[in-house]
Scaffold this motif. Structure first.
Motif, short mmCIF file in Angstrom:
data_model
loop_
_atom_site.label_atom_id
_atom_site.label_comp_id
_atom_site.label_asym_id
_atom_site.label_seq_id
_atom_site.Cartn_x
_atom_site.Cartn_y
_atom_site.Cartn_z
N UNK A 141 -11.90 12.23 18.67
CA UNK A 141 -10.69 12.05 19.47
C UNK A 141 -10.74 12.93 20.72
N UNK A 142 -10.32 12.33 21.83
CA UNK A 142 -10.14 13.07 23.09
C UNK A 142 -8.66 13.01 23.45
N UNK A 143 -8.00 14.15 23.44
CA UNK A 143 -6.56 14.23 23.68
C UNK A 143 -6.31 14.77 25.09
N UNK A 144 -5.59 13.93 25.92
CA UNK A 144 -5.21 14.34 27.27
C UNK A 144 -3.69 14.42 27.37
N UNK A 145 -3.20 14.82 28.52
CA UNK A 145 -1.76 14.96 28.69
C UNK A 145 -1.04 13.62 28.56
N UNK A 146 -1.69 12.54 29.03
CA UNK A 146 -1.02 11.23 29.02
C UNK A 146 -1.76 10.16 28.21
N UNK A 147 -3.01 10.46 27.83
CA UNK A 147 -3.81 9.45 27.12
C UNK A 147 -4.52 10.07 25.92
N UNK A 148 -4.85 9.18 24.97
CA UNK A 148 -5.66 9.59 23.83
C UNK A 148 -6.76 8.53 23.62
N UNK A 149 -7.95 9.01 23.32
CA UNK A 149 -9.09 8.13 23.08
C UNK A 149 -9.65 8.47 21.71
N UNK A 150 -9.91 7.44 20.92
CA UNK A 150 -10.44 7.65 19.57
C UNK A 150 -11.57 6.64 19.32
N UNK A 151 -12.64 7.11 18.67
CA UNK A 151 -13.77 6.22 18.41
C UNK A 151 -14.54 6.71 17.19
N UNK A 157 -23.99 3.95 17.80
CA UNK A 157 -23.15 3.01 18.56
C UNK A 157 -21.72 3.05 17.99
N UNK A 158 -20.74 2.75 18.83
CA UNK A 158 -19.35 2.75 18.36
C UNK A 158 -19.06 1.48 17.57
N UNK A 159 -18.32 1.63 16.51
CA UNK A 159 -17.97 0.45 15.70
C UNK A 159 -16.45 0.17 15.75
N UNK A 160 -15.69 1.16 16.25
CA UNK A 160 -14.25 0.94 16.37
C UNK A 160 -13.71 2.00 17.33
N UNK A 161 -12.88 1.58 18.30
CA UNK A 161 -12.36 2.54 19.26
C UNK A 161 -11.06 2.10 19.90
N UNK A 162 -10.25 3.07 20.33
CA UNK A 162 -8.96 2.82 20.97
C UNK A 162 -8.78 3.81 22.11
N UNK A 163 -8.26 3.28 23.25
CA UNK A 163 -7.84 4.16 24.35
C UNK A 163 -6.46 3.68 24.79
N UNK A 164 -5.46 4.56 24.68
CA UNK A 164 -4.11 4.14 25.02
C UNK A 164 -3.30 5.29 25.59
N UNK A 165 -2.24 4.90 26.27
CA UNK A 165 -1.34 5.88 26.86
C UNK A 165 -0.40 6.42 25.79
N UNK A 166 -0.10 7.71 25.86
CA UNK A 166 0.75 8.33 24.85
C UNK A 166 2.21 7.87 25.01
N UNK A 167 2.83 7.61 23.89
CA UNK A 167 4.24 7.22 23.87
C UNK A 167 5.13 8.45 23.74
N UNK A 168 6.40 8.25 23.96
CA UNK A 168 7.34 9.35 23.76
C UNK A 168 7.35 9.76 22.30
N UNK A 169 7.59 11.02 22.08
CA UNK A 169 7.59 11.58 20.71
C UNK A 169 6.26 11.31 20.00
N UNK A 170 5.18 11.42 20.79
CA UNK A 170 3.84 11.19 20.23
C UNK A 170 3.53 12.19 19.12
N UNK A 171 2.95 11.69 18.03
CA UNK A 171 2.51 12.54 16.92
C UNK A 171 1.04 12.23 16.65
N UNK A 172 0.22 13.24 16.80
CA UNK A 172 -1.21 13.00 16.58
C UNK A 172 -1.50 12.67 15.13
#
Length: 402
Positions: A141-151, A157-172
């Motif tokens: 996981x790569x955690x940024x101020x506004x985005x999170x990336x997980x793979x 090679x990657x077999x599953x991944x997500x990159x999305x903008x953080x929502x309000x009240x985000x909980x890791x």
């Protein structure tokens, strides 16, 4: 891959702030770092101050940034035949996967930051971390101020991944639970054994490591600096190709000019090397000829010295012969002058140190007187055989001297 001495300007935008770092690298070692941050106006345009900052480097800097666009996804080239005209993709990785995103997102970024040379997806930052040790069965996981990336990577090679903008009240914690739930829907036979979180928020979300108690999975937590990771990507040849953009034409021209200069220098040095080798061969030949001439001269000198030695020997011998002949001549003259009238010589032989006389004498007394007084003074060792034959005496006398 950048090489030698490189100047890299790395930046990314978070909210209304642009964070940047200028890095000067020589042979993989960081010589200089300068951090700056700039405000972005309400229209999302880069500030005049940031424009001036970029222009201050001219063409002597490589500019790299991070594309935080939520439409990004990981694709497999075997499963994805066409990405669609509205999308753009990165270069295909070694095991046939790539990252795609909306074309308009890249075009808007390039319009906003037209000086950009390389633009990377956050997925490749996690891939960079994975390639350092290639640990499988791990959620990255790569955690940024506004985005999170997980793979999740499996066998490089990657077999599953997500990159999305953080929502309000985000909980890791909730995000990881949702990720694992969706992951196991597709990959039921591949199990996550640990989690690695790379935090680029400076600890904004508190003590993340404590969630391993509820998730029941070991969690590795590490603070990271994206601005330092971006220049590191350019030091790896395999990562440089994953950029959504390519260096500008000016940069390409600079590279071509630099490459041409290197080629000219290489040709010049090659010509010098050929010339030096030619001169070395020519010098070697001249040295060989001189050595042959020297050996020939030395041989001639030895022969001349031998000839001179032989001539000196001959000269000495001739001098001895002339001296001996002179003495013999004088001895012969003296002896014949001393022979009395009663003595007749029938044979006379003269050597250098001896004499042989044969003859007849009418008087024994005169003969003995001739021998005793005349010859013994010259030849101390003298023997005579005297025989009487009638009224005459026949004699053979041999005289020697030292």
């Amino acid at each position: 891959m950048l090489s030698g001495r490189d100047k890299i300007l790395s930046f990314y935008q978070s909210g209304n702030t642009i964070f940047s770092i200028f890095t000067e690298i020589k042979n993989g070692l960081i010589l200089n770092e300068q951090r700056r941050k700039f405000s972005v106006n309400l229209l999302g345009e880069k500030s005049d101050e940031f424009k001036k900052y970029i222009k201050s480097f001219g063409q002597n800097v490589t500019i790299v940034s991070l594309l935080n666009e939520s439409s990004q996804s990981i694709e497999c080239i075997k499963k994805t035949k066409e990405i669609g005209r509205d999308f753009i993709k990165s270069k295909t990785a070694e095991d046939g996967w790539f990252v795609k995103t909306q074309k308009v997102s890249v075009e808007e970024f390039k319009k906003k930051f037209n000086e950009i040379d390389y633009l990377f997806s956050p997925f490749f930052i996690l891939y960079y971390f994975y390639k350092q040790n290639e640990i499988s069965n791990r959620l990255w996981l790569l955690l940024q101020d506004e985005f999170i990336t997980a793979v999740v990577f499996k066998e490089n090679r990657p077999i599953f991944g997500i990159h999305e903008k953080l929502k309000k009240n985000f909980s890791i914690e909730e995000f990881i639970k949702d990720f694992l739930h969706n992951f196991y829907k597709e990959e039921c036979c591949y199990f996550i054994e640990e989690i690695a979180v790379f935090d680029a928020t400076a600890g904004k979300y508190g003590d993340i490591k404590k969630i391993e108690e509820t998730l029941l999975l070991p969690l590795k937590y590490e603070k990271t600096d994206i601005l330092k990771v971006l220049p590191a990507l350019l030091q790896k040849e395999e990562f440089e190709k994953f950029s959504f953009t390519k260096p500008s034409k000016k940069e390409k021209l600079y590279i071509k000019v630099f490459t041409a200069a290197i080629l000219v220098i290489a040709l010049f040095l090659g010509a010098i090397d050929v010339y030096i080798k030619f001169e070395e061969n020519s010098l070697a030949k001249r040295v060989s000829i001189m050595k042959t001439e020297k050996d020939k001269t030395v041989l001639e000198v030895h022969e001349t010295e031998k000839l001179l030695k032989d001539l000196n020997t001959v000269k000495t011998s001739m001098q001895d012969i002339l001296s001996t002949n002179s003495l013999l001549k004088e001895n012969i003259k003296n002896i014949f002058d001393l022979i009395p009238d009663s003595v007749v010589l029938t044979r006379a032989e003269f050597g250098k140190n001896d004499i042989l006389l044969e003859g007849e004498s009418l008087s024994k007394e005169e003969f003995e007187q001739f021998i005793q007084k005349s010859l013994k003074g010259v030849y101390p060792e003298f023997t005579t055989r005297l025989e009487k034959s009638g009224k005459i005496y026949r004699f053979v006398s041999i005289g020697k001297r030292q």
